[in-house]
Design a protein around this motif. Structure first.
Motif, PDB file in Angstrom:
ATOM      1  N   THR A  36       0.715  -0.818  -0.144  1.00 16.97           N
ATOM      2  CA  THR A  36       0.158   0.149  -0.282  1.00 16.97           C
ATOM      3  C   THR A  36       0.750   1.460   0.500  1.00 16.97           C
ATOM      4  OG1 THR A  36       0.135   0.220   2.550  1.00 16.97           O
ATOM      5  CG2 THR A  36      -1.803  -1.106   1.245  1.00 16.97           C
ATOM      6  N   LEU A  53      -4.631   1.559  -0.914  1.00 18.14           N
ATOM      7  CA  LEU A  53      -4.377   0.612  -1.764  1.00 18.14           C
ATOM      8  C   LEU A  53      -4.916   0.757  -3.764  1.00 18.14           C
ATOM      9  CD1 LEU A  53      -4.912  -2.463  -0.372  1.00 18.14           C
ATOM     10  CD2 LEU A  53      -7.233  -2.690  -1.273  1.00 18.14           C
ATOM     11  N   PHE A  60     -10.269  -2.333   1.117  1.00 22.54           N
ATOM     12  CA  PHE A  60      -9.792  -2.482   2.179  1.00 22.54           C
ATOM     13  C   PHE A  60     -11.365  -2.903   3.341  1.00 22.54           C
ATOM     14  CE2 PHE A  60      -6.286   0.837   1.573  1.00 22.54           C
ATOM     15  CZ  PHE A  60      -5.187   0.093   2.249  1.00 22.54           C
ATOM     16  N   GLU A  63     -10.159  -5.862   5.762  1.00 19.51           N
ATOM     17  CA  GLU A  63      -9.412  -5.232   7.067  1.00 19.51           C
ATOM     18  C   GLU A  63      -9.369  -4.353   7.439  1.00 19.51           C
ATOM     19  OE1 GLU A  63      -4.767  -3.911   6.354  1.00 19.51           O
ATOM     20  OE2 GLU A  63      -5.446  -4.525   4.519  1.00 19.51           O
TER      21      GLU A  63
END
Length: 314
Positions: A36, A53, A60, A63
């Motif tokens: 990233t 990203l 994301f 995540e």
């Protein structure tokens, strides 16, 4: 996989000011970002990190879900303060997190302090490894993957075998003797049922002491969940074990902390060794194709050590 170029600082500054308003004092590109683009932001009251990203259709979202699930379980990880599936001006997913105080384990610590930090980290990663995942392998990171953690494969055997034969064939050409590669192949083939006996659980995927943070000898958090996967709950211990010793030998303290949350049987210990061996082979296959160096030498020695360790248990 198509990656977009890092955006200009003007665009990054515009995004940051849109998120935070006029409270920003400084923005600086960080060099540690690999998967990233990372930017350090100073507001005067706190430090934040903006992550961008670069993959075109990735997000994301998964995540962010991981961070929130772990915080709910009492695992200390960076707090997400802003997230966008796809920022309109950048055309990429963005995530803003609060800074974790301190630095990685092993820096300016005595051996006793290091062990104490590793014990705390063991308790924490044991909690993280309890989070269920639907499937095995890399967590899917599409723009609609923010509600369920889903791996790329339905069977863990597919993950174990995907690169094993190409890696061993490559390594036997010069990095490992052919007889060692053959022995590794035999051990992992026979050990696959033990490695595949668990339902999929969340694993950090890149767990070593560089991702364990401490401040003045006190554990502060686990960071960098950019390589999250669905796997055996013992995978992270194996990953740490094969990387152990680059500063201190921290695995015994880590495992001691882990056992306070989840018991480790003799079978579990053997499985951890099998994962350590598997991770070592996979990393050697990757690094060996890129460039030699200290990391490759460490992995080669660690793989041989695991071969001896497993041999004494079989």
């Amino acid at each position: 996989m198509h990656k977009k170029q890092a955006p200009s600082m003007d665009k990054v500054e515009a995004v940051v000011h849109q998120i935070l308003g006029g409270t920003v004092l400084g923005i600086e590109r960080e060099t540690q970002g690999v998967s990233t683009y990372v930017y350090r932001i100073e507001t005067g009251k706190e430090t934040l990190y903006l992550r961008i990203l670069p993959e075109h259709e990735k997000s994301f979202a998964a995540e962010v879900l991981v961070h929130n699930l772990l915080l709910q379980k009492g695992v200390r990880v960076p707090e997400v303060v802003y997230f966008a599936n796809c920022d309109e001006s950048l055309g990429m997913s963005v995530m803003l997190v609060r800074e974790i105080p301190g630095t990685h384990a092993g820096e300016n610590l005595t051996r006793e302090e290091y062990d104490a930090v590793l014990m705390d980290a063991g308790r924490q990663i044991a909690l993280a490894n309890q989070v269920p995942v639907d499937g095995y392998g890399w967590i899917q990171r599409g723009k609609h993957d923010g509600k369920v953690l889903r791996g790329e494969h339905s069977k863990i055997k597919d993950v174990i075998t995907e690169f094993l034969e190409p890696d061993l064939s490559f390594l036997s050409e010069g990095i490992l003797p052919a007889n060692e590669a053959s022995r590794i192949r035999s051990i992992l083939e026979s050990g696959a049922p033990l490695m595949g006996r668990h339902e999929a659980r969340l694993v950090h995927g890149d767990f070593d002491d560089s991702h364990i943070f401490q401040q003045h000898g006190a554990f502060t958090a686990i960071i960098d969940f950019g390589e999250i996967q669905g796997s055996s709950p013992l995978y992270d211990l194996g990953h740490f074990k094969i990387h152990d010793g680059q500063r201190y030998l921290g695995y015994p303290a880590l495992a001691e902390g882990y056992r306070e949350v989840a018991a480790l049987s003799a079978e579990d210990q053997l499985e951890i060794d099998l994962w350590a061996l598997w991770v070592g082979v996979r990393r050697l296959g990757i690094i060996g194709r890129r460039h030699p160096g200290a990391y490759l030498n460490h992995l080669r020695q660690a793989v041989r050590k695991e071969l001896e360790c497993i041999g004494s248990k079989l």
